[in-house]
Design a protein around this motif. Sequence first.
Motif, PDB file in Angstrom:
ATOM      1  N   ALA A  71      -5.674  15.116  -2.999  1.00  0.00           N
ATOM      2  CA  ALA A  71      -4.818  14.754  -1.866  1.00  0.00           C
ATOM      3  C   ALA A  71      -3.837  13.692  -2.323  1.00  0.00           C
ATOM      4  O   ALA A  71      -4.237  12.699  -2.939  1.00  0.00           O
ATOM      5  CB  ALA A  71      -5.645  14.229  -0.702  1.00  0.00           C
ATOM      6  N   ASN A  72      -2.546  13.905  -2.045  1.00  0.00           N
ATOM      7  CA  ASN A  72      -1.505  12.929  -2.350  1.00  0.00           C
ATOM      8  C   ASN A  72      -1.162  12.153  -1.075  1.00  0.00           C
ATOM      9  O   ASN A  72      -0.917  12.763  -0.029  1.00  0.00           O
ATOM     10  CB  ASN A  72      -0.258  13.627  -2.899  1.00  0.00           C
ATOM     11  N   LEU A  73      -1.144  10.815  -1.185  1.00  0.00           N
ATOM     12  CA  LEU A  73      -0.977   9.980   0.000  1.00  0.00           C
ATOM     13  C   LEU A  73       0.091   8.917  -0.237  1.00  0.00           C
ATOM     14  O   LEU A  73       0.423   8.576  -1.384  1.00  0.00           O
ATOM     15  CB  LEU A  73      -2.300   9.304   0.367  1.00  0.00           C
ATOM     16  N   GLU A  74       0.602   8.365   0.858  1.00  0.00           N
ATOM     17  CA  GLU A  74       1.530   7.256   0.766  1.00  0.00           C
ATOM     18  C   GLU A  74       1.277   6.278   1.921  1.00  0.00           C
ATOM     19  O   GLU A  74       0.803   6.677   2.996  1.00  0.00           O
ATOM     20  CB  GLU A  74       2.980   7.733   0.812  1.00  0.00           C
ATOM     21  N   GLY A  75       1.572   5.012   1.694  1.00  0.00           N
ATOM     22  CA  GLY A  75       1.437   3.982   2.715  1.00  0.00           C
ATOM     23  C   GLY A  75       2.634   3.058   2.692  1.00  0.00           C
ATOM     24  O   GLY A  75       3.345   2.961   1.686  1.00  0.00           O
TER      25      GLY A  75
END
Length: 578
Positions: free
Chosen positions: A480-484
């Motif tokens: 899973a690729n995530l960003e914040g």
Amino acid sequence: MSTTTTRTITTQRPARPRRASAHAAMALSILGGMCAGALGDERLPVREVTVFKDGHALTLRKGAMPTDARGDVEIDDLPHAILGTFWPFSDEEGATLRAVTAGTRTVNGTAELSSLADVLGACAGSGVVVRMNDGREHRGVFRRFTGDRAVFDADGGTLLIPTQGITDVRVLDRESSRIAWTRTIERQDDRLLMDLDWGRREPGKDASVGIMCVEKGIRWIPSYRVTLDGEGRAKVELQATLVNELVDLDDVSMNLVVGVPTFAFAETMDPMAMQDQIAQLGQYFEADARSAGAFSNSIMTQTMSRMSERRDMGYDPVGGDGGAPSPEMGGTDRAEDLYVFSVSHVTLKKGERMTLPVTTTSVSYEDVYLLDIPLSPPEFVWQYWNWQQQQQVGASLEKPTARHAVRMKNDGPHPFTTAPALIMSNGRVVAQGMMKYASVGAKAKLELTDAVDIQVEHGERETSRAMNDTKFNGSTFHRANLEGFIDLTNHKKEPVKVEVTRYVIGHLDETSDGVTSQGVSPFSDEGFRGPRHAWWWGWYGWPWWYVRMNAVQKLSWDAEIKPGECVHAKWTWHSYWQ
């Protein structure tokens, strides 16, 4: 011309309180004077005490004690030494300590008469006047008790008086009846016999002996008052609160220690103490009490610079107690990892408490704002928690708030110790926090309050997935690729510095300028499992692959924000799941 001597004793009854008569006051005074010191009490005075923060104390009892016909010394009041710390000694020149024996002895003495039965029983055959609760008086010679009545020989015959109604007894005998005011008793006392070898010389009347041991029952609790001047300087005042539930201290030298040496047998009494168990102590000495372990130090250091006066309950610091000396600052010292400061002329009775000013230091400080962004658990974990756990975690993930704090540089001469701290500014209380240990030259942080003028917006999302992306040890994992991101807006009238901390589980890909990262262990990093991050970590039995496939990264961002300015930061990462 003959005279009659009268004395009065007030009997103790379970009736409602009433004003004591003058006769009663006189009688109690006479009894107290006659019975004081009736039973022998040969105690070694305490000369020096080294007090630790956990309630243990190294006591030194020493003095010139009378010797018996053989030249030996017998001592009452055995100390409650813990196993292996009982060390007696002889300081008498030419008198060598051969052995010490602990045992019991029978002591004969006298005690005050306190009950009606004791009083009248001691007055049998004497002329008395009894006063009743209705004010009437009866005169006669007391003979005996029969049931709940007292029998008197009076003019005209025998007089029976209910004992329940008697309040005062006056005895009409002369001085010959003085022996009747006390009664002989026996008691079994613990005693310590110190066998001294005087060699070829004759034993002295006194011998200088002592006992050193570790006991539990005296504790000191540090606390701070930090006064901020608003211009970058803080006055830091340290005080000590002493709690004594062990023994009377009279003009002793006291060493206050930060740090606790290891007492391997702290819960085991030494056989020489002659006690089945230590006396019950208060809440400040309970091992499981919050106060007992709240102020322990990870690094055990402390010292002191100045002390001038004594403050405690019921004590007049200008000498109203009749000239008892006030505690005075002595020297400072360091032994291994323990810092010690010394106070002289300490007088503190058993059961009393005392507050002592310790040191005052001026240090520099800066205002900072702290922001911790909580970590959300992985989606597959939620299904294993009950609704109460889910509710608690959900509440902790609500919009975080920056917190105002001050960071002080310890540029004074002494380290800070772990202790509660009261923070003040402009004569008002701002907050109470916990001072943490800081060596000389290091920095200590104190949190004040929530910073509502700093607006916080943050969020995170999954940007893409790669199913069956990676194989490891015969297992297939998805990615899973995530960003914040986070936006900070300063609504204050002055610039602020915000220190942001965020943990992510996975592998970092990119971060904004100024955002730094550090790999940490989820099992040993205190911040990761702290109250504002992954405090729920221990609620789930993590599979072997989770930490193996996903690292834990700590993100840090120090944001300088001008008034009215908004700053932005973001980061991307990826993680694996099955």
